[in-house]
Design a protein around this motif. Structure first.
Motif, PDB file in Angstrom:
ATOM      1  N   ILE A 263       0.162  14.543   3.803  1.00 30.96           N
ATOM      2  CA  ILE A 263      -0.565  15.011   2.608  1.00 30.96           C
ATOM      3  C   ILE A 263      -0.140  16.404   2.153  1.00 30.96           C
ATOM      4  O   ILE A 263      -0.264  16.758   0.994  1.00 30.96           O
ATOM      5  CB  ILE A 263      -2.088  14.938   2.845  1.00 30.96           C
ATOM      6  CG1 ILE A 263      -2.838  15.178   1.528  1.00 30.96           C
ATOM      7  CG2 ILE A 263      -2.549  15.917   3.913  1.00 30.96           C
ATOM      8  CD1 ILE A 263      -4.271  14.772   1.543  1.00 30.96           C
TER       9      ILE A 263
ATOM     10  N   ASN B 101      -9.645   5.932   4.029  1.00 27.66           N
ATOM     11  CA  ASN B 101     -10.279   5.334   2.865  1.00 27.66           C
ATOM     12  C   ASN B 101     -10.763   6.360   1.856  1.00 27.66           C
ATOM     13  O   ASN B 101     -11.184   7.457   2.182  1.00 27.66           O
ATOM     14  CB  ASN B 101     -11.420   4.407   3.295  1.00 27.66           C
ATOM     15  CG  ASN B 101     -12.602   5.184   3.817  1.00 27.66           C
ATOM     16  OD1 ASN B 101     -12.437   6.234   4.413  1.00 27.66           O
ATOM     17  ND2 ASN B 101     -13.794   4.696   3.569  1.00 27.66           N
ATOM     18  N   LEU B 102     -10.636   5.962   0.592  1.00 27.72           N
ATOM     19  CA  LEU B 102     -11.210   6.699  -0.528  1.00 27.72           C
ATOM     20  C   LEU B 102     -12.295   5.779  -1.097  1.00 27.72           C
ATOM     21  O   LEU B 102     -12.317   4.591  -0.778  1.00 27.72           O
ATOM     22  CB  LEU B 102     -10.140   6.953  -1.595  1.00 27.72           C
ATOM     23  CG  LEU B 102      -9.035   7.948  -1.277  1.00 27.72           C
ATOM     24  CD1 LEU B 102      -7.957   7.887  -2.352  1.00 27.72           C
ATOM     25  CD2 LEU B 102      -9.591   9.353  -1.181  1.00 27.72           C
TER      26      LEU B 102
ATOM     27  N   ARG C  82      -0.161  14.140  -2.218  1.00 26.23           N
ATOM     28  CA  ARG C  82      -0.777  12.972  -1.607  1.00 26.23           C
ATOM     29  C   ARG C  82      -0.135  11.649  -2.029  1.00 26.23           C
ATOM     30  O   ARG C  82       0.162  11.425  -3.200  1.00 26.23           O
ATOM     31  CB  ARG C  82      -2.261  12.961  -1.989  1.00 26.23           C
ATOM     32  CG  ARG C  82      -3.100  12.053  -1.149  1.00 26.23           C
ATOM     33  CD  ARG C  82      -4.560  12.198  -1.512  1.00 26.23           C
ATOM     34  NE  ARG C  82      -4.881  11.521  -2.758  1.00 26.23           N
ATOM     35  CZ  ARG C  82      -6.118  11.459  -3.233  1.00 26.23           C
ATOM     36  NH1 ARG C  82      -7.117  12.042  -2.605  1.00 26.23           N
ATOM     37  NH2 ARG C  82      -6.351  10.824  -4.367  1.00 26.23           N
TER      38      ARG C  82
ATOM     39  N   GLY D  83      -6.531  16.752  -2.025  1.00 22.85           N
ATOM     40  CA  GLY D  83      -7.210  15.462  -2.003  1.00 22.85           C
ATOM     41  C   GLY D  83      -7.361  14.856  -0.618  1.00 22.85           C
ATOM     42  O   GLY D  83      -7.340  13.638  -0.463  1.00 22.85           O
ATOM     43  N   ASP D  84      -7.489  15.702   0.391  1.00 22.85           N
ATOM     44  CA  ASP D  84      -7.649  15.185   1.758  1.00 22.85           C
ATOM     45  C   ASP D  84      -9.121  14.834   2.015  1.00 22.85           C
ATOM     46  O   ASP D  84      -9.894  15.628   2.533  1.00 22.85           O
ATOM     47  CB  ASP D  84      -7.157  16.237   2.766  1.00 22.85           C
ATOM     48  CG  ASP D  84      -6.805  15.616   4.103  1.00 22.85           C
ATOM     49  OD1 ASP D  84      -7.147  14.433   4.313  1.00 22.85           O
ATOM     50  OD2 ASP D  84      -6.198  16.308   4.935  1.00 22.85           O
ATOM     51  N   TYR D  85      -9.444  13.598   1.639  1.00 25.61           N
ATOM     52  CA  TYR D  85     -10.841  13.160   1.634  1.00 25.61           C
ATOM     53  C   TYR D  85     -11.471  13.179   3.031  1.00 25.61           C
ATOM     54  O   TYR D  85     -12.672  13.308   3.183  1.00 25.61           O
ATOM     55  CB  TYR D  85     -10.890  11.745   1.049  1.00 25.61           C
ATOM     56  CG  TYR D  85     -12.267  11.222   0.691  1.00 25.61           C
ATOM     57  CD1 TYR D  85     -13.147  11.976  -0.088  1.00 25.61           C
ATOM     58  CD2 TYR D  85     -12.681   9.949   1.109  1.00 25.61           C
ATOM     59  CE1 TYR D  85     -14.398  11.482  -0.434  1.00 25.61           C
ATOM     60  CE2 TYR D  85     -13.927   9.446   0.761  1.00 25.61           C
ATOM     61  CZ  TYR D  85     -14.775  10.211  -0.005  1.00 25.61           C
ATOM     62  OH  TYR D  85     -16.011   9.726  -0.350  1.00 25.61           O
ATOM     63  N   ARG D  86     -10.622  13.082   4.061  1.00 25.75           N
ATOM     64  CA  ARG D  86     -11.135  13.120   5.441  1.00 25.75           C
ATOM     65  C   ARG D  86     -11.899  14.401   5.731  1.00 25.75           C
ATOM     66  O   ARG D  86     -12.771  14.436   6.580  1.00 25.75           O
ATOM     67  CB  ARG D  86      -9.956  13.103   6.429  1.00 25.75           C
ATOM     68  CG  ARG D  86      -9.457  11.778   6.801  1.00 25.75           C
ATOM     69  CD  ARG D  86      -8.603  11.884   8.021  1.00 25.75           C
ATOM     70  NE  ARG D  86      -7.651  12.999   7.933  1.00 25.75           N
ATOM     71  CZ  ARG D  86      -6.920  13.403   8.964  1.00 25.75           C
ATOM     72  NH1 ARG D  86      -7.045  12.824  10.128  1.00 25.75           N
ATOM     73  NH2 ARG D  86      -6.074  14.383   8.823  1.00 25.75           N
ATOM     74  N   LEU D  87     -11.511  15.477   5.062  1.00 32.97           N
ATOM     75  CA  LEU D  87     -12.098  16.775   5.371  1.00 32.97           C
ATOM     76  C   LEU D  87     -13.577  16.836   5.028  1.00 32.97           C
ATOM     77  O   LEU D  87     -14.255  17.794   5.377  1.00 32.97           O
ATOM     78  CB  LEU D  87     -11.330  17.902   4.660  1.00 32.97           C
ATOM     79  CG  LEU D  87      -9.850  18.020   4.995  1.00 32.97           C
ATOM     80  CD1 LEU D  87      -9.257  19.263   4.358  1.00 32.97           C
ATOM     81  CD2 LEU D  87      -9.621  18.079   6.491  1.00 32.97           C
TER      82      LEU D  87
ATOM     83  N   TYR E 116      -5.482   6.531   1.118  1.00 33.56           N
ATOM     84  CA  TYR E 116      -4.470   7.582   0.978  1.00 33.56           C
ATOM     85  C   TYR E 116      -3.890   7.893   2.342  1.00 33.56           C
ATOM     86  O   TYR E 116      -4.453   7.510   3.368  1.00 33.56           O
ATOM     87  CB  TYR E 116      -5.058   8.837   0.334  1.00 33.56           C
ATOM     88  CG  TYR E 116      -5.882   9.707   1.262  1.00 33.56           C
ATOM     89  CD1 TYR E 116      -7.178   9.377   1.622  1.00 33.56           C
ATOM     90  CD2 TYR E 116      -5.344  10.888   1.791  1.00 33.56           C
ATOM     91  CE1 TYR E 116      -7.931  10.177   2.466  1.00 33.56           C
ATOM     92  CE2 TYR E 116      -6.090  11.694   2.636  1.00 33.56           C
ATOM     93  CZ  TYR E 116      -7.384  11.329   2.970  1.00 33.56           C
ATOM     94  OH  TYR E 116      -8.115  12.135   3.815  1.00 33.56           O
ATOM     95  N   CYS E 117      -2.737   8.572   2.352  1.00 29.41           N
ATOM     96  CA  CYS E 117      -2.119   8.940   3.624  1.00 29.41           C
ATOM     97  C   CYS E 117      -2.509  10.367   3.966  1.00 29.41           C
ATOM     98  O   CYS E 117      -2.238  11.297   3.211  1.00 29.41           O
ATOM     99  CB  CYS E 117      -0.599   8.824   3.543  1.00 29.41           C
ATOM    100  SG  CYS E 117       0.177   9.461   5.050  1.00 29.41           S
ATOM    101  N   TYR E 118      -3.136  10.526   5.129  1.00 28.14           N
ATOM    102  CA  TYR E 118      -3.583  11.858   5.542  1.00 28.14           C
ATOM    103  C   TYR E 118      -2.525  12.551   6.420  1.00 28.14           C
ATOM    104  O   TYR E 118      -2.715  13.680   6.823  1.00 28.14           O
ATOM    105  CB  TYR E 118      -4.920  11.769   6.296  1.00 28.14           C
ATOM    106  CG  TYR E 118      -4.957  10.701   7.365  1.00 28.14           C
ATOM    107  CD1 TYR E 118      -4.434  10.922   8.631  1.00 28.14           C
ATOM    108  CD2 TYR E 118      -5.503   9.440   7.104  1.00 28.14           C
ATOM    109  CE1 TYR E 118      -4.435   9.944   9.600  1.00 28.14           C
ATOM    110  CE2 TYR E 118      -5.520   8.441   8.062  1.00 28.14           C
ATOM    111  CZ  TYR E 118      -4.984   8.706   9.316  1.00 28.14           C
ATOM    112  OH  TYR E 118      -4.990   7.718  10.259  1.00 28.14           O
TER     113      TYR E 118
ATOM    114  N   GLN F 156     -10.192   6.455   8.428  1.00 34.84           N
ATOM    115  CA  GLN F 156      -9.816   7.821   8.067  1.00 34.84           C
ATOM    116  C   GLN F 156      -9.157   7.873   6.694  1.00 34.84           C
ATOM    117  O   GLN F 156      -9.267   8.868   5.997  1.00 34.84           O
ATOM    118  CB  GLN F 156      -8.808   8.362   9.094  1.00 34.84           C
ATOM    119  CG  GLN F 156      -9.292   8.325  10.511  1.00 34.84           C
ATOM    120  CD  GLN F 156     -10.041   9.597  10.866  1.00 34.84           C
ATOM    121  OE1 GLN F 156      -9.510  10.686  10.777  1.00 34.84           O
ATOM    122  NE2 GLN F 156     -11.298   9.441  11.241  1.00 34.84           N
TER     123      GLN F 156
END
Lengths: 440, 230
Positions: free
Chosen positions: A67, A55-56, A71, B100-104, A62-64, A53
């Protein structure tokens, strides 16, 4: 964007938010925003992250979890500066001229001792005991020695109500109010009043950290916020928890000796807590679902209106708000009222309207169960037997009543289909506190 | 137990009768029903053939903006959008791109993939500039294209971006000079091909038309656009 070094004192901010000039200063220290080993963890909020979840692209993370507060990621560092305690030591900072009762004064002295000894302490005081006033001596002591102080609460309403009171009591001290919706910009100040979420932005900042209403959502049972608290306080700082209804977790810890615990069972005006009256109504729930209220409830509302008695009307769910409002309107009751819930965009305005006597009553969810004082009000609780109302919530709701010495009593009416376990537990605890108070 | 990616409420998976009878694996949901209902799909309403916007009763087809475009550009270009750019989508973009919430990306990735791969065309994503890549760490467009084979034939030519696209007004945006360059080694892959450009949001259509004109220069036979929102 942070341009001044003082904005970083005792704080931790992503290097993305810092200007290049600030980043080059020698006092600005850095640590990784995300720890990769032994497992992926956010340095700011302490959450363990799932790699899938978090990973970039290009092997970054990053921390979701935290956020919403900008971030944290492996592309940037977490920058922080040691707390320098750059405050002038003022010996007569307290401008409050009120009087404490002998019991309150005793508690206030105890708070000073706790701060001096850098203890962690739980002050368990009944609703309306005058907790805020009991803090003044302790804060005055801390200001005198140039300590940095924070009063944090999980509830934004509590912070907003506290701010003007603390400001009035410490007129010469710098104070800042921080919460998610505040427009006041951050400024390095001796006293910080903030929501527990805001503590995530601080690092080893506070000599004295007071957490008001510690047992309430979202703080209770939220490991992220507990992590934040432990980071925000200095290693040798003093922590004071305040509540009228401590949860099991805190009491278990207190039994082990840290935090230490003290108990104040009596309100500042010396009167007992009002005990709830239970009114059983069959089919109450179903009625509300069909936009109807029982005639006994309507009669009570009419009676309160004719006496010009202001009140809060509690319901368990957001969907009940509209139903109850419709039922009151359909019954032909003419009054100024509004509904409010946690995510209501106009929540703060509505609460302020109630405070300024622009409303006769508010229909509300548990969001107004605590931390707010409307002098001289009554409370009505619909569906008090609903699971949403924990015993602690009911105690807090009952505690809204009889808080001013002008009117130390009032109505606490629980409308329910049955005298459920939560109601019985609430009654038992209020009686117990009142018995203890009577012994004094 | 999983949670809704937008509001964090827990998702209880209710298995429908069809799913029970089906051999296909159950689809994992990303959103709760309330959040999902806030997005407006454009596949069941009348839309402009040129830009994919939802047509209101009084609008002509193609819409007024697209008629103006036809006078300004010499090549053929059509865009299709999957969703209307309403307040829910705006909020989504804020969280996905700017926080920047890449999970979305998971919310729309499957749908976008389906939309772009049902025709056999070359897929070219709109690039982000180097500065954005360094701070944000991802390209929001390629994030939505997981598992698609992409030809990254475009790159941004401005090294310093003065303003974000979303901070500019319409006039500013229309005046924008060509923001892209072709990536040399990829040019030959474009020539003689049908190309689809993919972007996250179509606002004025300037960006995507700049990209289209470059791809026509590189010899593409036809160029169309697909965007998540319009």
């Amino acid at each position: 964007m942070i341009n001044h070094i003082s904005d970083l004192y005792g704080r931790q901010i992503s290097s993305a938010e810092l200007s290049a000039a600030i980043l080059e200063l020698p006092e600005v220290k850095r640590r990784p925003a995300i720890q990769l080993k032994p497992s992926l963890m956010c340095s700011r909020c302490g959450s363990r992250l799932k790699r899938s979840q978090a990973n970039l692209p290009n092997g970054q993370y990053y921390c979701y979890v935290c956020i919403q507060m900008k971030r944290m990621d492996t592309l940037h560092d977490l920058a922080f500066v040691d707390e320098p305690n750059q405050f002038t030591k003022v010996s007569d900072a307290l401008s409050w001229e009120g009087q404490l009762t002998p019991l309150q004064a005793e508690c206030a002295e105890q708070v000073v001792r706790i701060f001096k000894k850098r203890q962690h302490h739980l002050l368990w005081a009944v609703t309306g005991a005058g907790k805020t006033e009991m803090l003044f001596k302790g804060i005055e002591w801390a200001v005198r020695y140039g300590k940095r102080i924070c009063i944090a609460s999980p509830r934004v309403d509590v912070c907003i109500e506290l701010f003007p009171r603390i400001q009035a009591a410490f007129a010469k001290t710098s104070i800042v109010l921080l919460h998610g919706k505040s427009e006041q910009p951050y400024k390095y100040s001796q006293i910080t009043i903030c929501t527990t979420h805001q503590l995530l932005r601080f690092y080893h900042a506070f000599d004295v950290l007071i957490i008001d209403e510690v047992d309430v959502f979202p703080f209770s049972g939220n490991p992220m916020l507990h992590f934040g608290v432990n980071n925000a306080i200095k290693t040798a700082g003093s922590m004071l928890y305040l509540t009228a209804t401590p949860d099991k977790h805190l009491l278990t810890q207190a039994r082990k000796g840290r935090p230490s615990i003290s108990y104040l069972p009596i309100r500042y005006h010396g009167h007992l807590l009002p005990e709830p009256t239970i009114i059983k109504i069959k089919g109450l729930s179903q009625g509300i679902d069909n936009n109807r209220l029982d005639k006994r409830v309507l009669k009570m509302i009419r009676q309160l209106m004719s006496q010009q008695q202001r009140f809060l009307l509690f319901v368990p769910h957001i969907k009940d708000l509209a139903a109850v409002a419709t039922a009151i309107k359909d019954a032909g009751i003419i009054a100024k009222y509004d509904t409010v819930f946690a995510a209501d965009p106009e929540r703060l305005e509505k609460v302020s309207a109630m405070r300024h006597h622009e409303l006769d009553f508010i229909i509300t969810t548990t969001i107004l169960e605590r931390g707010v004082t409307f002098p001289g009000i009554d409370v009505l609780v619909l569906k008090a037997d609903n699971d949403i109302f924990s015993a602690a919530a009911l105690i807090q709701i009952a505690g809204r009543v009889g808080r001013s010495s002008d009117r130390p009593t009032g109505r606490v009416l629980f409308y329910a289909e049955a005298r459920a376990a939560n109601i019985r537990s609430c009654q038992r605890q209020i009686r117990k506190m009142n018995r203890k108070a009577a012994e004094i | 137990m999983t949670n809704c990616l937008l509001c964090q409420s827990s998702l209880r998976h209710t298995t429908s009768f069809d799913e029970m009878m089906s051999l296909a694996p159950a689809q994992a949901r990303q959103l709760c029903e309330e959040c999902a209902a806030d997005f407006f799909r454009l596949d069941s309403v009348a839309t402009c053939v040129k830009c994919g916007r939802r047509l209101k009763a009084e609008m002509s087809n193609p819409c007024y903006d697209c008629e103006r475009w036809q006078q300004q550009i010499s090549f053929d270009f059509q865009n299709r959008a999957l969703y209307e750019y309403n307040s829910a989508m705006k909020d989504y973009m804020k969280r996905y791109k700017f926080l920047g919430d890449y999970r979305l990306r998971f919310i729309f990735a499957k749908e976008v993939k389906k939309a772009v791969t049902w025709q056999k065309r070359l897929l070219v994503p709109i690039p982000v500039n180097a500065g954005t890549m360094a701070t944000r760490g991802f390209n929001q467009v390629t994030g939505l294209l997981k598992g698609c084979s992409l030809v990254e034939a475009l790159k941004t030519s401005q090294t310093v971006k003065d303003k974000r696209q979303s901070e500019k007004g319409r006039a500013d945006r229309l005046r924008l000079i060509q923001p892209f360059e072709l990536v040399e080694p990829q040019i030959e892959r474009i020539s003689g091909k049908d190309v689809t450009i993919i972007d996250d949001v179509y606002t004025t259509g300037t960006t995507i038309r700049h990209a289209a004109s470059l791809l026509y220069q590189a010899g593409a036979t036809s160029v169309i656009g697909i965007t998540l929102a319009r």
